[in-house]
Scaffold this active site. Structure first.
Site, mmCIF file in Angstrom:
data_model
loop_
_atom_site.group_PDB
_atom_site.id
_atom_site.type_symbol
_atom_site.label_atom_id
_atom_site.label_comp_id
_atom_site.label_asym_id
_atom_site.label_seq_id
_atom_site.Cartn_x
_atom_site.Cartn_y
_atom_site.Cartn_z
ATOM 1 N N ALA A 82 2.360 -9.203 5.021
ATOM 2 C CA ALA A 82 2.551 -10.582 4.591
ATOM 3 C C ALA A 82 1.217 -11.223 4.218
ATOM 4 C CB ALA A 82 3.233 -11.385 5.692
ATOM 5 N N PHE A 83 1.239 -11.996 3.135
ATOM 6 C CA PHE A 83 0.040 -12.711 2.713
ATOM 7 C C PHE A 83 -0.238 -13.873 3.662
ATOM 8 C CE2 PHE A 83 -0.812 -10.340 -0.894
ATOM 9 C CZ PHE A 83 -1.788 -10.917 -1.689
ATOM 10 N N LEU A 84 -1.512 -14.159 3.858
ATOM 11 C CA LEU A 84 -1.925 -15.339 4.598
ATOM 12 C C LEU A 84 -1.965 -16.534 3.646
ATOM 13 C CD1 LEU A 84 -4.841 -13.766 6.679
ATOM 14 C CD2 LEU A 84 -2.505 -14.274 7.439
ATOM 15 N N ASP A 100 -6.811 -5.077 6.980
ATOM 16 C CA ASP A 100 -7.182 -3.772 6.410
ATOM 17 C C ASP A 100 -7.365 -2.709 7.490
ATOM 18 O OD1 ASP A 100 -7.135 -4.797 3.838
ATOM 19 O OD2 ASP A 100 -9.245 -5.358 3.871
ATOM 20 N N LYS A 122 0.862 -1.179 0.000
ATOM 21 C CA LYS A 122 0.000 0.000 0.000
ATOM 22 C C LYS A 122 0.899 1.230 0.000
ATOM 23 C CE LYS A 122 -4.049 -2.107 2.122
ATOM 24 N NZ LYS A 122 -5.090 -2.035 3.163
ATOM 25 N N GLU A 126 -12.867 -11.464 9.116
ATOM 26 C CA GLU A 126 -12.553 -12.779 8.566
ATOM 27 C C GLU A 126 -12.011 -13.684 9.652
ATOM 28 O OE1 GLU A 126 -10.278 -13.006 4.998
ATOM 29 O OE2 GLU A 126 -11.213 -11.239 4.087
ATOM 30 N N ASP A 142 -13.968 1.742 9.790
ATOM 31 C CA ASP A 142 -14.288 1.056 8.533
ATOM 32 C C ASP A 142 -14.269 -0.465 8.663
ATOM 33 O OD1 ASP A 142 -14.907 1.060 5.781
ATOM 34 O OD2 ASP A 142 -12.819 0.706 5.265
#
Length: 539
Positions: A340-342, A428, A235, A413, A408
């Site tokens: 980091a991606f999950l 997020d 980002k 999840e 927001d």
């Protein structure tokens, strides 16, 4: 003859222009990478990678566990700054008995780890093999020759170990050295690909102007892959540290801030939630590390050079394809956060659930919880909030969001494997830390309406009000690790202390109205935490 000479002159000028452009966009970035390496100049130049992971047997030493949990960056390892100093409040915090409480025991017959190790490794090997095949086809189509060997899956790669370490208690263990290694790798490893995120791809360039939630062009984010095959969400910087969100802005049109993502990870770890993916700041070269490695022609097409000679790019969307919505380097370097991606949804399915306290995403109108003070009584009657830890986890999330000022949180999840009592993933967080001068009390509605809080959460909050562990102090120290420091301005840090007191006063009011026994919940799955003398609510 004079006309012929003029033609030759024009040809020479054209060739000179093309040569200058080639030098500027291709050769100069390579020279920059040689002159200014990515490593932190204050770190030891010979330390390309941090020390190897500590053997598992050593993790039983509480002092060693606190050091492992706190070493997350080269600053702490190289010069003794950040967390590792002799007077470190952060190190003292992580050495406190609350951070060594025994984790909850798993349900009978339910595995503790998210992934089955061998199944995950087979899946990642197939992914790497498919990547290599696609790269070979791409080079053959363009008649390219490459000296780069095919990628190999490294079992010791930090992102692999991070995925294998996720369990039902959190995204990582308190004493895990993997998080520090992962932050280092995301900070330094070269990129090998860049692409739009899946939600932006789903738009297919066709944005609906009637939908004002998360306009793609304003909140550009990219998926980057590194040389170790790990992935991170990038980002870019959109707002200066000292800029506050204007009071007239709705929460759903606010900028997403890269520094908020970084600060949210540090705060989440300090609160011992461990529900935010590891996130680090990095100064990216948008030319060499994004444009030159992407194979997405749409992404390539949105790069341009601004009048100030800075390289910029934007999201591909009809009503946002304007230069004022672009992000620009200086001239090539751009700040950003890397999260980091999950694990893939194919390996670890996740459930996306609307937040019961979701806000109205329109210019007018209110949700029921905003007008009905007894709204929580209704929620408590609905599955799964009537028979699990889910409601207590929602309240944890509300406390976290109130501290960062994030309005927001429309969905949450969780991993389906862990069932109704699994933890909520705090994804997020970029709309946090927008206004240090304003405390949005409505974010605390789950706490104030339900008047429930986990004992473990309350004990941590109380501990962070003590002078030796003051929240603003430990956050300030923790954020010093990041190479983009300062991450937060001083007013934002002090706002954390103020909001923490508001949370505790809210709990105190609940106890006065309903009694301590009905307000402070141990939770269905929680084991007793050490008695640290903090059970009496103090503000």
């Amino acid at each position: 003859m004079p006309g012929l000479r003029r033609d030759r002159l024009l040809t020479l000028l054209l060739l000179g222009t093309l040569l200058s452009a080639d030098l500027y966009f291709h050769l100069w970035p390579q020279v920059q990478r040689q002159l200014w390496p990515r490593q932190d100049p204050r770190a030891c130049p010979c330390a390309g990678r941090p020390p190897p992971p500590v053997p598992a047997a050593a993790s039983s030493d509480p002092g060693l566990a606190a050091r492992n949990f706190s070493q997350a960056g080269p600053r702490a390892q190289a010069d003794g700054g950040g967390r590792s100093g002799p007077g470190s409040k952060l190190q003292a915090l992580f050495a406190h008995p609350l951070y060594h409480a025994v984790e909850e025991s798993p349900l009978p017959g339910r595995e503790d780890s998210l992934l089955a190790g061998q199944e995950a490794l087979r899946y990642y090997r197939r992914k790497v093999a498919r990547w290599n095949r696609r790269q070979k086809m791409y080079r053959e189509q363009l008649n390219l020759t490459s000296l780069r060997p095919p990628l190999q899956l490294q079992l010791e790669a930090s992102w692999v170990q991070f995925h294998l370490g996720i369990n039902r208690h959190g995204l990582y263990s308190r004493a895990s050295p993997v998080v520090g290694q992962l932050l280092q790798d995301m900070r330094h490893f070269p990129t090998i690909s860049a692409d739009y995120s899946q939600d932006e791809k789903a738009l297919l360039g066709a944005c609906d102007c009637t939908q004002i939630v998360k306009p793609s062009g304003v909140h550009l984010k990219l998926v980057l892959r590194f040389t170790d095959f790990g992935k991170a969400m990038f980002k870019p910087m959109r707002q200066q540290r000292d800029e506050e969100t204007p009071a007239d802005f709705f929460y759903f049109i606010d900028f997403q801030r890269h520094n908020a993502e970084i600060a949210a990870f540090h705060l989440d770890r300090i609160l011992d939630f461990r529900r935010v993916p590891p996130t680090v700041g990095r100064l990216m070269n948008v030319t060499s590390e994004i444009l030159e490695v992407t194979k997405n022609e749409v992404l390539q097409s949105v790069f341009f050079v601004s009048p100030a000679s800075n390289v910029c790019f934007f999201a591909k969307c009809p009503y946002m394809c304007k230069t004022e919505y672009a992000v620009c380097g200086n001239p090539h370097l751009l700040e950003g956060s890397l999260s980091a991606f999950l694990p893939s949804l194919n390996l670890a399915p996740r459930l996306s659930v609307p937040n019961p306290w979701i806000r109205s995403y329109s210019l007018a109108g209110k949700e029921e919880w905003e007008v009905n003070p007894l709204y929580c009584d209704t929620v408590k009657q609905i599955y799964p909030y009537n028979s699990s830890n889910r409601l207590l986890n929602i309240i944890d999330m509300a406390i976290f969001d109130f501290l960062i000022g994030n309005m927001d949180r429309h969905h949450y999840e969780m991993f389906t494997k862990f069932g109704d009592n699994g933890f909520l993933i705090h994804l997020d967080n970029a709309r946090g830390f927008g206004r240090h001068s304003h405390d949005e009390i409505s974010i605390l509605s789950p706490l104030s309406q339900c008047c429930m809080i986990k004992k473990k959460t309350l004990l941590h909050l109380q501990l962070l009000t003590r002078p030796d562990y003051r929240l603003s102090d430990v956050m300030r120290e923790s954020l010093l690790e990041d190479q983009l420091t300062p991450i937060l301005t001083e007013p934002h840090l002090l706002a954390l202390d103020r909001r923490l007191q508001i949370i505790l006063r809210t709990v105190e009011g609940c106890i006065e109205s309903h009694g301590e026994q009905s307000v402070i919940a141990s939770g269905l799955m929680e084991q007793p935490v050490p008695d640290s003398g903090l059970t009496t609510v103090t503000t």
